[in-house]
Design an enzyme around this catalytic site. Structure first.
Site, PDB file in Angstrom:
ATOM      1  N   CYS A   1       0.827  -1.203   0.000  1.00  0.00           N
ATOM      2  CA  CYS A   1       0.000   0.000   0.000  1.00  0.00           C
ATOM      3  C   CYS A   1       0.869   1.265   0.000  1.00  0.00           C
ATOM      4  O   CYS A   1       1.624   1.491  -0.930  1.00  0.00           O
ATOM      5  CB  CYS A   1      -0.999  -0.032   1.151  1.00  0.00           C
ATOM      6  SG  CYS A   1      -2.352   1.165   0.957  1.00  0.00           S
TER       7      CYS A   1
ATOM      8  N   HIS B   1      -3.792  -4.585  -0.840  1.00  0.00           N
ATOM      9  CA  HIS B   1      -3.447  -5.303   0.388  1.00  0.00           C
ATOM     10  C   HIS B   1      -3.557  -6.805   0.139  1.00  0.00           C
ATOM     11  O   HIS B   1      -4.649  -7.366   0.210  1.00  0.00           O
ATOM     12  CB  HIS B   1      -4.400  -4.910   1.520  1.00  0.00           C
ATOM     13  CG  HIS B   1      -4.180  -3.538   2.054  1.00  0.00           C
ATOM     14  ND1 HIS B   1      -3.301  -3.271   3.081  1.00  0.00           N
ATOM     15  CD2 HIS B   1      -4.716  -2.341   1.696  1.00  0.00           C
ATOM     16  CE1 HIS B   1      -3.306  -1.976   3.344  1.00  0.00           C
ATOM     17  NE2 HIS B   1      -4.154  -1.388   2.516  1.00  0.00           N
TER      18      HIS B   1
ATOM     19  N   GLU C   1      -2.725  -9.145   2.088  1.00  0.00           N
ATOM     20  CA  GLU C   1      -3.141  -9.795   3.336  1.00  0.00           C
ATOM     21  C   GLU C   1      -4.644  -9.709   3.570  1.00  0.00           C
ATOM     22  O   GLU C   1      -5.182 -10.394   4.440  1.00  0.00           O
ATOM     23  CB  GLU C   1      -2.372  -9.198   4.527  1.00  0.00           C
ATOM     24  CG  GLU C   1      -2.861  -7.846   5.034  1.00  0.00           C
ATOM     25  CD  GLU C   1      -2.406  -6.653   4.196  1.00  0.00           C
ATOM     26  OE1 GLU C   1      -2.599  -5.518   4.662  1.00  0.00           O
ATOM     27  OE2 GLU C   1      -1.869  -6.859   3.094  1.00  0.00           O
TER      28      GLU C   1
END
Length: 217
Positions: free
Chosen positions: A82, A198, A200
């Site tokens: 990010c 992102h 994750e």
């Protein structure tokens, strides 16, 4: 023996989500603010959220910019996420508020280019979006071309400026997405990789991307 990954804690980023996601790849993961620990790890994850200027200020205060530079110079893997991607560029241009003048902040300078506000009807760009990855991408190997990744940002790199004219040097692999206009969604450049989205928080597609990165350590 599993690879040792450090998620660098410099006061910016979703550290625990990144830690848990990396642990699912089978890596041994430590969250640390110690530059020495970050330097010695097999892989370094640099998350980032919020404003470019604040993120860069915190990164410098923690010595993270030097750690990234030294690792890249030594061919040691780094994955930025990010705003972590954004601060790798020469500079970021932000507007503090409506009607305020734009202010530029110097970044890490690993790649030439400027992070600017996206020209889109709706900002922030928040939610799931597809990406266009190069065919020889390592990060996106085995990822469905129609897979969607989770983005949260209003600023991005709108043009890619680094090219290689040396046939013996592999040009950076640049992945694109679009929200109002095309923007850089990910970069793979030797030991230095980064995603605007992102991974994750991007479900199975993000998990596969992180596993691909971990496999290179």
């Amino acid at each position: 023996m599993p690879a040792h990954v450090v998620v660098f804690d410099y006061g910016s980023g979703n550290l625990r989500s990144a830690q848990r996601a990396m642990e699912r790849t089978g890596a041994e993961v430590t969250v640390s603010s110690d530059p020495r620990v970050a330097m010695e790890s097999d892989g370094l994850v640099v998350p980032g959220v919020g404003a470019f200027s604040a993120c860069m200020s915190s990164l410098r205060a923690a010595g993270g910019d030097r750690v990234i530079g030294r690792r890249v110079a030594g061919g040691r893997p780094v994955l930025a996420i990010c705003v972590g991607l954004q601060v790798l560029f020469d500079r970021g241009v932000e507007q503090a508020g409506v009607g305020a003048e734009e202010e530029a902040t110097e970044g890490c300078g690993e790649w030439p280019g400027t992070v600017e506000r996206l020209r889109a009807p709706i900002l922030p760009h928040m939610g799931w979006n597809t990406v266009r990855a190069p065919e020889d991408s390592v990060l996106f190997d085995g990822v469905d071309p129609d897979a969607r990744f989770y983005f949260v940002h209003s600023y991005a790199v709108r043009t890619w400026e680094l090219t290689s004219h040396n046939p013996r040097v592999h040009a950076p692999r640049v992945t694109w997405s679009e929200h109002g206009e095309p923007f850089v969604a990910a970069v793979e450049n030797g030991p230095l990789s980064a995603t605007q989205f992102h991974p994750e928080k991007s479900g199975d597609a993000g998990a596969r991307l992180l596993a691909n990165w971990a496999a290179t350590l």
